[in-house]
Scaffold this motif. Structure first.
Motif, PDB file in Angstrom:
ATOM      1  N   MET A 176       4.333   8.116 -10.953  1.00  0.00           N
ATOM      2  CA  MET A 176       3.792   6.755 -10.952  1.00  0.00           C
ATOM      3  C   MET A 176       3.482   6.327 -12.368  1.00  0.00           C
ATOM      4  O   MET A 176       2.732   6.995 -13.067  1.00  0.00           O
ATOM      5  CB  MET A 176       2.490   6.709 -10.147  1.00  0.00           C
ATOM      6  N   THR A 181      -3.425   0.774   7.420  1.00  0.00           N
ATOM      7  CA  THR A 181      -2.013   0.931   7.799  1.00  0.00           C
ATOM      8  C   THR A 181      -1.877   1.985   8.892  1.00  0.00           C
ATOM      9  O   THR A 181      -0.782   2.287   9.326  1.00  0.00           O
ATOM     10  CB  THR A 181      -1.151   1.346   6.588  1.00  0.00           C
ATOM     11  N   TYR A 211      -0.473  -2.034  -5.648  1.00  0.00           N
ATOM     12  CA  TYR A 211       0.508  -1.025  -5.248  1.00  0.00           C
ATOM     13  C   TYR A 211       0.395  -0.714  -3.753  1.00  0.00           C
ATOM     14  O   TYR A 211       1.404  -0.642  -3.040  1.00  0.00           O
ATOM     15  CB  TYR A 211       0.302   0.241  -6.079  1.00  0.00           C
ATOM     16  N   LEU A 212      -0.849  -0.570  -3.284  1.00  0.00           N
ATOM     17  CA  LEU A 212      -1.049  -0.237  -1.866  1.00  0.00           C
ATOM     18  C   LEU A 212      -0.575  -1.368  -0.951  1.00  0.00           C
ATOM     19  O   LEU A 212       0.010  -1.113   0.100  1.00  0.00           O
ATOM     20  CB  LEU A 212      -2.522   0.089  -1.608  1.00  0.00           C
ATOM     21  N   ARG A 219       1.814  -3.436  -1.607  1.00  0.00           N
ATOM     22  CA  ARG A 219       3.288  -3.436  -1.643  1.00  0.00           C
ATOM     23  C   ARG A 219       3.903  -2.252  -0.937  1.00  0.00           C
ATOM     24  O   ARG A 219       5.120  -2.197  -0.750  1.00  0.00           O
ATOM     25  CB  ARG A 219       3.760  -3.429  -3.101  1.00  0.00           C
ATOM     26  N   HIS A 220       3.095  -1.245  -0.655  1.00  0.00           N
ATOM     27  CA  HIS A 220       3.639  -0.034  -0.013  1.00  0.00           C
ATOM     28  C   HIS A 220       2.908   0.258   1.288  1.00  0.00           C
ATOM     29  O   HIS A 220       2.154   1.228   1.391  1.00  0.00           O
ATOM     30  CB  HIS A 220       3.535   1.163  -0.970  1.00  0.00           C
ATOM     31  N   GLU A 239       3.872   1.640   3.746  1.00  0.00           N
ATOM     32  CA  GLU A 239       4.221   2.946   4.351  1.00  0.00           C
ATOM     33  C   GLU A 239       3.172   4.012   3.986  1.00  0.00           C
ATOM     34  O   GLU A 239       3.104   5.063   4.618  1.00  0.00           O
ATOM     35  CB  GLU A 239       5.631   3.381   3.920  1.00  0.00           C
ATOM     36  N   ILE A 240       2.368   3.739   2.968  1.00  0.00           N
ATOM     37  CA  ILE A 240       1.304   4.691   2.603  1.00  0.00           C
ATOM     38  C   ILE A 240       0.189   4.605   3.642  1.00  0.00           C
ATOM     39  O   ILE A 240      -0.305   3.520   3.947  1.00  0.00           O
ATOM     40  CB  ILE A 240       0.748   4.374   1.190  1.00  0.00           C
ATOM     41  N   GLN A 260      -5.382   8.176   0.922  1.00  0.00           N
ATOM     42  CA  GLN A 260      -4.564   8.985   1.840  1.00  0.00           C
ATOM     43  C   GLN A 260      -5.328  10.214   2.312  1.00  0.00           C
ATOM     44  O   GLN A 260      -5.180  10.643   3.452  1.00  0.00           O
ATOM     45  CB  GLN A 260      -3.267   9.394   1.153  1.00  0.00           C
TER      46      GLN A 260
END
Ligand SMILES: [Zn+2]
Length: 411
Positions: free
Chosen positions: A1, A68, A158-159, A161-162, A164-165, A406
């Motif tokens: 990253m 998520t 970032y979170l 945009r992602h 899937e995390i 996470q």
């Protein structure tokens, strides 16, 4: 990253707003520019896709990233403060980037003779090969705590945009007036709705803080007896002299200037008075509450000795609680530090827990029911012209935040 470019751009942008807090101010927040930076951050959070963004009348900026994962997952919060220290100028801050630090001196300003050297700041040597940001010699940098703002903003973006995390609901808060000790005065813990929070307001990479001092104040009031000095033998009690005697009787190895790490101290901060009366104030500090009380008993014993030595004087000693170590509050929820340590290791560094020799907003929050340890941002030498931050350290910090949510999703 690799977030270094965006972290640098954000740091520079925030550093340009002079958000020094003002200890003399009667308003909240104590300076207007904090609201200006707050407004900028609300816009930025919004465009990053963070939900429920806004700033309240006190200048608290908040936002939320939805979970998520489905099912029960603890709500975690991240905090940084908007203001910078009033101890150094924060006007016209011009950050400079010193790429690929080679272990020697960093000239912050040749003209002003401001040179950062590992001789005075050995922490720099931990940053070999890293990109270091400083100001330009006549101001602070304001990485305390604008590095924290940039880290949280970048990780949040970032979170979003992602998706899937995997993570639970995340709360974000940017607070005013930390440097004047008022950062959480109007903070609504219930409304914020997090179970645990982390401030991103620490120093070099790897360092985390879960303990603060226990703090009491002490006041010693001495009543003397004034008599004409020509006929004073055996009838005068000089309060000023008694006070001075108490100050010098306190052991030299229990002073702020002779202690470090987990060693406690008493510091006398104010003495006023004369022959008739004197008042002595001070602060008592120790990470261990038992040790704090032992020092207080020691000071009380010194006062007792002086009562015997000066029978004509009246000596009263009074201690008053100021704040308590947040360590035991955080320790009741071991998963808070365990997930943080795991997140740091996952980022490739070894966590180093160190006690804060002072208090933090996190300590106040912890006692308001929101346990709040402190996480590194990569900076050092705060509150002055020698302040610096490593972009690589900031990058690691953002990575830790992303790992951390996470870790909590596994709970
Ligand atoms: Zn700070």
């Amino acid at each position: 990253m690799d977030f270094k470019d965006i972290l640098y751009r954000r740091l520079v942008k925030y550093a340009k707003v002079d958000t020094r807090s003002d200890p003399e101010s009667k308003t909240y927040p104590s300076s207007k520019n904090q609201l200006i930076l707050g407004g900028m951050l609300v816009k930025e959070l919004k465009s990053a896709g963070v939900r429920k963004t806004g700033m309240d009348k006190y200048g608290y900026v908040t936002g939320e990233i939805p979970a998520t994962v489905s099912g029960k997952c603890p709500v975690i919060g991240f905090l940084a403060h908007l203001d910078t220290s009033p101890d150094a100028s924060g006007k016209n801050v011009k950050p400079q980037l010193h790429r690929n630090y080679g272990g020697g001196d960093i000239v912050i300003s040749k003209k002003l003779g401001v040179v950062l050297t590992p001789k005075n700041c050995p922490e720099l040597l931990k940053c070999n090969g890293e990109d270091i940001v400083t100001a330009s010699g006549d101001t602070l940098l304001g990485a305390d705590n604008k590095a924290g703002l940039a880290i949280i903003m970048t990780a949040a973006e970032y979170l979003v945009r992602h998706p899937e995390i995997k993570h639970g609901k995340i709360k974000i808060g940017f607070t005013p007036d930390e440097e004047v000790g008022q950062g959480v005065k109007y903070f609504n813990v219930k409304k914020f709705g997090a179970e645990a929070t982390y401030t991103f307001d620490g120093d070099v990479a790897g360092a985390i803080e879960e303990e603060t001092f226990n703090a009491d104040g002490v006041k010693i009031v001495i009543k003397g007896k004034s008599v004409h000095p020509g006929t004073a033998k055996n009838t005068l009690a000089n309060a000023l002299r008694v006070a001075a005697d108490i100050v010098s009787a306190w052991p030299e190895n229990r002073l702020p200037e002779t202690t470090e790490n987990r060693e406690g101290f008493i510091m006398f901060t104010d003495l006023k008075g004369g022959i008739e009366a004197a008042e002595l104030s001070g602060i008592v500090r120790d990470h261990d509450l038992g040790e704090l009380k032992a020092m207080e008993r020691h000071l009380a014993a010194i006062a007792e000795e002086k009562r015997i030595k000066y029978p004509l004087a009246d000596i009263k000693v009074e201690f008053k609680e100021q704040y308590r170590n947040m360590g035991p509050v955080i320790a009741r929820r071991p998963e808070i530090m365990a997930s943080l340590s795991a997140a740091i290791r996952k980022a490739g560094i070894e966590p180093r827990i160190k006690p804060v020799r002072g208090g933090t907003d996190g300590a106040r929050l912890s006692f308001m029911g929101l346990p709040t340890p402190n996480v590194f941002t990569g900076g050092y030498n705060y509150h002055g012209r020698y302040e610096w931050v490593s972009l690589d350290g900031m990058n690691k910090s953002a990575e830790v935040l992303i790992n951390l949510v996470q870790e909590w999703a596994k709970k």
